[in-house]
Enzyme design. Structure first.
Site, PDB file in Angstrom:
ATOM      1  N   HIS A 187       0.755  -1.147  -0.002  1.00 49.92           N
ATOM      2  CA  HIS A 187      -0.012  -0.070  -0.101  1.00 49.92           C
ATOM      3  C   HIS A 187       0.763   1.159  -0.025  1.00 49.92           C
ATOM      4  CE1 HIS A 187      -3.490  -2.588   1.291  1.00 49.92           C
ATOM      5  NE2 HIS A 187      -2.382  -3.305   1.990  1.00 49.92           N
ATOM      6  N   SER A 217      15.917  21.565 -16.327  1.00 50.14           N
ATOM      7  CA  SER A 217      14.868  22.359 -16.681  1.00 50.14           C
ATOM      8  C   SER A 217      15.366  23.673 -17.065  1.00 50.14           C
ATOM      9  CB  SER A 217      14.061  22.792 -15.137  1.00 50.14           C
ATOM     10  OG  SER A 217      13.422  23.930 -15.253  1.00 50.14           O
ATOM     11  N   LYS A 222      17.188  21.805 -11.251  1.00 50.63           N
ATOM     12  CA  LYS A 222      16.396  20.161 -11.470  1.00 50.63           C
ATOM     13  C   LYS A 222      17.297  19.337 -12.104  1.00 50.63           C
ATOM     14  CE  LYS A 222      12.231  19.964 -11.594  1.00 50.63           C
ATOM     15  NZ  LYS A 222      11.290  19.343 -11.124  1.00 50.63           N
ATOM     16  N   GLU A 270      10.333   8.370 -16.846  1.00 49.36           N
ATOM     17  CA  GLU A 270       8.867   8.769 -17.176  1.00 49.36           C
ATOM     18  C   GLU A 270       8.097   8.846 -18.666  1.00 49.36           C
ATOM     19  OE1 GLU A 270       8.523  13.137 -15.037  1.00 49.36           O
ATOM     20  OE2 GLU A 270      10.444  13.000 -15.751  1.00 49.36           O
TER      21      GLU A 270
END
Ligand code: ARG
Length: 461
Positions: A155, A276, A282, A289
């Site tokens: 979970h 970024s 970043k 992704e």
């Protein structure tokens, strides 16, 4: 003039021409198309359907086209609709009217089926080696990180501590099943459709077994209608690919979580991340992704082909031309994903200080406290309740189970002795799970041996 233009009196509408043309994508089949034609031409000669001299001219013309293809010298035209008619036209330009004999006892319907079988057979082999490469990366990682303990989750809540190597090897076994699914798909791709003609077979005394052997197939279609209509093997390829991508997507999700500062378990190599344009700090996990995102398109291709097929009457229908782009795109999506992941897994760093400190406020050894009591005879349900209250006390005191003084344990149950602290030490907890398939170090080392044996069949475990 079209190859099929005899019964037509009007030119094809230009939009119809571009809409029905498949050369834009089926040019990828050029090589297998020519190889299939070479086997067909040889058979036509051997069976005296064309003269030996004609067979020779066809073969040398096709071989020359193969050379031109390698040198990128073949020019395909939209007016010639698809790869089959483009190759026939190119052959005609090279060897003259005898080129027209190549299509004896053959239709584009069985030809395109043959091409796709040959093409996908090759692709499956490549995907399988990509899978092996990634499996090797998991094994390498698991060996290098042996002993590192991370929280295991259910979970997405802390559950029990596990070896990081154990976690990564879980993916090894998913990929092992994927490998098997592709092998299974390969067994039904390994079927030779040529000789089915347009749908009904052919009046010529062809030798299908010869073509089958020549092209390295071990079976042929026993029904001509089935041979030109079957796309099951493509569905199987797409389905195996969808499942593989699902596995990579789950790993992606974990890596995305693990590289976040909130988890901070691993850091991906710079080579696998991007920055970024606005936020200088970043470092984004774009590769996982994108793999997670591209899983959607592979699912889509499977769904699309299932839908194309569901209403089709036998035998060939032009709808079947829609089988190609999804399959090609799947190949182009799956292969680089496997290569990228192998490199990424091999180069990612474990942030040991973060992983270790993860256990400072952690109750993932709670089961082991209950097991301790159960081993001393307390029914597990009661032990569960005792430990539940201990967890509550620890939370109130802002500590964990190791941090509770022995007086608290004594009060909770007279079965506790001071060896409880050893029993719930994170390392003890992990290594106690020594039964086959568990996360204990000896069990994982054994698992690694089994994994390596899959990669090197023939070597004794
Ligand atoms: N380009 C076609 C396809 O990919 C080849 C078979 C065409 N056959 C036909 N009768 N139109 O399916």
């Amino acid at each position: 003039m079209k190859l099929w233009g005899g019964r037509f009196t009007q030119d094809t509408d230009s939009l119809v021409e571009s809409y029905t043309s498949s050369i834009g994508f089926d040019k990828r089949l050029a090589q297998v198309d020519i190889l299939g034609s070479l086997a067909h031409a040889k058979m036509l000669g051997d069976a005296n359907i064309v003269t030996p001299q004609e067979a020779l001219e066809l073969s040398s013309g096709l071989t020359a086209l193969l050379e031109d293809l390698k040198e990128d010298r073949l020019e395909f035209r939209v007016e010639d609709e698809d790869i089959h008619m483009n190759v026939e036209r190119l052959l005609h330009e090279r060897i003259g009217p005898v080129a027209g004999k190549l299509h004896t006892a053959r239709s584009r319907n069985d030809q395109v089926a043959l091409d796709m079988h040959l093409y996908v057979r090759e692709a499956i082999g490549e995907v399988q080696s990509g899978i092996r490469g990634l499996q090797e990366a998991f094994v390498e990682f698991a060996e290098a990180q042996m002993g590192v303990i991370i929280p295991g989750y259910t979970h997405l809540q802390r559950a029990q501590p596990i070896l990081l190597s154990h976690h990564m090897l879980a993916y090894f076994w998913m990929l092992e099943r994927d490998f098997g699914r592709f092998a299974d798909a390969a067994s039904r791709t390994d079927m030779m459709p040529l000789g089915a003609g347009a749908l009904a077979g052919t009046t010529f005394p062809i030798r299908r077994e010869q073509v089958m052997q020549e092209l390295g197939f071990s079976q042929l279609y026993e029904n001509s209608l089935d041979a030109v209509s079957d796309r099951d093997y493509l569905l199987e390829f797409l389905s195996a690919s969808a499942t593989l991508m699902m596995h990579l997507s789950r790993l992606s999700e974990e890596l995305i979580l693990w590289t976040s500062e909130e988890f901070g378990f691993v850091e991906l190599a710079d080579a696998y991340c991007t920055g970024s344009s606005m936020m200088p700090q970043k470092k984004n996990p774009d590769v996982p992704e994108l793999v997670r995102g591209k899983t959607g398109r592979v699912y889509g291709h499977l769904q699309a082909l299932l839908t194309v097929l569901k209403g089709l009457p036998l035998a060939y229908n032009k709808d079947l031309q829609e089988d190609k782009e999804g399959v090609f795109d799947t190949i182009d999506t799956v292969l680089p994903a496997l290569t990228l992941f192998a490199g990424m897994v091999k180069t990612m760093k474990v942030r040991r200080e973060r992983v270790e400190s993860a256990f400072a406020r952690d109750f993932s050894n709670a089961t082991d406290v209950a097991d301790y009591l159960a081993a001393k005879g307390l029914p597990f349900r009661e032990a569960h309740a005792v430990v539940g209250r201990l967890v509550l006390t620890a939370i109130e005191r802002k500590t964990n189970l190791q941090g509770l003084p022995f007086s608290v344990y004594e009060e909770a149950s007279e079965l506790f002795e001071t060896d409880i602290y050893v029993a719930i030490d994170t390392e003890t907890v992990v290594n106690a799970r020594a039964a086959r398939g568990g996360t204990g170090r000896t069990a994982v080392e054994r698992q690694l041996e089994f994994a390596k044996a899959r990669l090197n069949p023939g070597e004794p475990v």
